[in-house]
Design a protein around this motif. Structure first.
Motif, PDB file in Angstrom:
ATOM      1  N   LEU A 170      37.995  37.263  38.365  1.00  0.00           N
ATOM      2  CA  LEU A 170      37.610  35.853  38.274  1.00  0.00           C
ATOM      3  C   LEU A 170      38.826  34.940  38.333  1.00  0.00           C
ATOM      4  O   LEU A 170      39.872  35.232  37.751  1.00  0.00           O
ATOM      5  CB  LEU A 170      36.850  35.611  36.969  1.00  0.00           C
ATOM      6  N   GLU A 201      36.449  29.742  38.522  1.00  0.00           N
ATOM      7  CA  GLU A 201      35.214  30.455  38.189  1.00  0.00           C
ATOM      8  C   GLU A 201      35.024  30.552  36.674  1.00  0.00           C
ATOM      9  O   GLU A 201      33.906  30.447  36.165  1.00  0.00           O
ATOM     10  CB  GLU A 201      35.244  31.860  38.814  1.00  0.00           C
ATOM     11  N   TYR A 213      33.363  42.106  35.109  1.00  0.00           N
ATOM     12  CA  TYR A 213      34.342  41.202  35.718  1.00  0.00           C
ATOM     13  C   TYR A 213      35.589  41.181  34.851  1.00  0.00           C
ATOM     14  O   TYR A 213      35.530  41.334  33.630  1.00  0.00           O
ATOM     15  CB  TYR A 213      33.759  39.791  35.863  1.00  0.00           C
ATOM     16  N   THR A 256      39.878  39.471  34.516  1.00  0.00           N
ATOM     17  CA  THR A 256      40.798  38.402  34.892  1.00  0.00           C
ATOM     18  C   THR A 256      42.218  38.928  34.751  1.00  0.00           C
ATOM     19  O   THR A 256      42.469  39.894  34.031  1.00  0.00           O
ATOM     20  CB  THR A 256      40.651  37.174  33.974  1.00  0.00           C
TER      21      THR A 256
END
Length: 612
Positions: free
Chosen positions: A408, A412, A432, A434
């Protein structure tokens, strides 16, 4: 012996540390440049100097580049191993030796031919420097082989010029030694031998390269910018190749700054920790090691699996357990790598068979690691990693983009109410992630190897732990669709019998399949390229009465993994094994399969008689 063109096996028996490697390589490369398929195997000890070493070269116009049993010509210049070397020559074969000293009676056989060449005597007479005398003795026997086997002398000379470019004195000395060997054969022997070489155009655009070099280059093309490692045979040249190609492709032409980092850690465990740290921060990092290193890395591999951090490990397998035989090949790290670390863990394995696949699968491993957020191991072995192989050239699409998976951006994250690092939003088991610092307040800044909930908060709640473990298994099912599929050798089944193999067993397995076909026995075949096993593997096994599983370890590790993962009946899988540290031969595969089927037939016959 019968006439044989471009179809023989020659073995060189030398002393480690005497400069024989370059001479023997010169021999193999000359044949390759003559357009003839050739495969060399360097069989060397784990010490630096003094022990016996062998270099085996198979020439096969048909392109069979696995090992076959029986030596057609032995070049023996090592008294320590001479008795063993004489015995290894097949009946009717040739034994070349240094006749500076008389050959002793225990080394004489009536069923082979002897080629005595006074190599040391000629070298002593021609050269004054003691070190040069030893080194150039090896070129003298190459010169003898040029005549005996009808080698292209101009190709040999060209390779010498390339090897010693800019060193005219060395070029001249090697040319002189080469001529000494050629002249001696002309004066003393009939030539060429019954088996010899003829120039062909069977190579095309193929290259000759070792797997470790291909892995190093594949890592560069795969986007790796960090390598942390600790030296261990037989993986060290992966690091050397990676450094070499980084210096060619990863230095800023304007500033001269390195766009890569290579760290030699204090041990393998530290190296793996650095790799995990690099990947956590968004770099593509990897390491290379062998079995003992994987053993030490187990704890960090478990951390990367549970914390879901990408990592790539290239395992160049050697013979264990413990230190084992460091300079011999095996496929013996499979169980260790597949289930590395304690608790319930499963790791993705990629299994190349050629240098081309070493390049491609190493590059692909970084995409898979980031896509799946998990360690990915490339399982090569010493034979593939350290020996030269005829290979298709490497290809790379310039427009190919790296797959970083579910990462991400700050933008986002702004639109997300609450970031859940371990939430499965898409149903594929992959959350997800980061990069640290992507957003000032949202995203992941830390990770943990302890139990946590979907939002990365520490918990020892059993239900949360179970949800996380179930999601990891769902991700494992997703991996089955992303890893390379197994290679099927037939569009539809031709037999009730099948053979399954992987890695460097491919070469001998393919030849054994053809040898059996010549005797009227058809066997279907499949080659594994990855773990987890895809549906095509399960379908292949279920559609055959028996499947012979060919592998180079004692404990039938892939067979055990198939039984465990696919719940296959053990009675369907018949092991064909080799674990002496040498690459498996086509003769051994054929012999083990034939023996099993003969025994099975006999047992059925006896059972039938008993029933009557």
């Amino acid at each position: 012996m019968k006439q044989a063109i471009n179809d023989f096996i020659i073995r060189f028996a030398n002393v480690n540390g005497t400069g024989s490697a370059s001479a023997n390589s010169l021999f193999a490369k000359t044949i390759f440049r003559m357009g003839i398929p050739v495969t060399p195997k360097n069989i060397f000890p784990s010490n630096i100097q003094g022990l016996p070493t062998w270099y085996e070269v198979r020439v096969s116009e048909k392109g069979y580049l696995g090992r076959r049993e029986g030596i057609d010509l032995m070049v023996s210049v090592n008294p320590q191993s001479m008795e063993k070397d004489v015995k290894s020559v097949k009946s009717g074969g040739y034994f070349m030796y240094d006749s500076t000293k008389k050959l002793l009676a225990p080394y004489l056989r009536e069923d082979i031919h002897y080629l005595g060449v006074p190599m040391m005597e000629m070298s002593n007479e021609a050269f004054s420097d003691p070190r040069k005398r030893q080194l150039l003795k090896n070129i003298i026997y190459v010169g003898a082989l040029v005549k005996l086997l009808s080698m292209d002398v101009e190709e040999v000379k060209q390779l010498i010029k390339e090897q010693f470019e800019g060193k005219q004195q060395l070029i001249d000395a090697n040319m002189q030694a080469l001529k000494l060997g050629m002249d001696y054969v002309e004066e003393h022997f009939d030539y060429p031998l019954s088996f010899h070489l003829e120039r062909k155009n069977l190579i095309g655009d193929k290259i000759m390269v070792d797997g470790n070099t291909a892995c190093g280059l594949g890592a560069v093309y795969g986007g790796a910018t960090v390598m942390a490692w600790y030296p261990i045979t037989p993986s060290t040249s992966v690091a050397e190749a990676y450094e070499h190609y980084c210096k060619e492709f990863r230095i800023d032409p304007e500033t001269g700054e390195n766009k890569f980092a290579i760290i030699q850690a204090e041990d393998e465990l530290a190296a793996m920790g650095m790799v995990i740290g690099a990947n956590w921060n968004g770099a593509r990092g990897f390491t290379a090691t062998s079995g003992p290193g994987v053993s030490l890395m187990n704890e960090f591999l478990g951390l990367a699996y549970f914390a879901e951090v990408p990592a790539v490990l290239i395992d160049v397998q050697r013979a264990g357990p413990s230190t084992g035989m460091p300079t011999r090949t095996q496929q013996s790290d499979l169980l260790l790598a597949a289930y590395a670390s304690h608790g319930d863990t499963k790791h993705v394995l990629l299994i190349p068979s050629s240098p081309q696949e070493c390049f491609e699968l190493t590059a692909q491993s970084f995409d898979l690691a980031e896509r799946l957020q998990t360690p990915v191991m490339v399982m090569t072995d010493l034979d593939l990693g350290m020996n030269d192989h005829v290979s298709d050239p490497f290809h790379w699409e310039d427009n190919r983009k790296y797959d970083h998976g579910k990462v991400l951006t700050a933008e986002e994250l702004e639109h997300i109410g609450k970031f859940g690092r371990y939430l499965d939003l898409d149903g594929d088991g992959i959350p997800y992630r980061t990069y640290p610092g992507t957003h000032p307040t949202k995203g992941s800044f830390f990770t943990r190897g302890t139990s946590k909930d979907e939002y990365a908060a520490y918990t020892e709640d059993g239900a949360a732990y179970k949800r996380n473990m179930d999601r990891l298994i769902k991700k494992w099912d997703t991996a089955k669709k992303l890893v390379p599929s197994a290679q099927l050798y037939q569009k539809q089944n031709q037999s009730e019998l099948g053979m399954l193999f992987f890695g460097t067993s491919q070469y001998s397995a393919e030849e054994a399949k053809d040898l059996l076909q010549e005797e009227g026995l058809t066997i279907d075949a499949i080659r594994l390229k990855a773990f987890p096993f895809g549906k095509e593997v399960e379908d292949f096994i279920s559609s055959h009465r028996l499947v012979f599983v060919i592998e180079q370890n004692r404990d039938a590790q892939i067979r055990k993994m198939i039984i465990l993962e696919l719940e296959t009946s053990p009675s369907k899988l018949v092991s064909v094994l080799n674990y002496d540290g040498m690459p498996i031969t086509a003769d051994s595969i054929k012999g083990q399969i034939t023996q099993y089927l003969t025994l099975e037939k006999t047992q059925h016959h006896e059972l039938f008689k008993t029933t009557l």
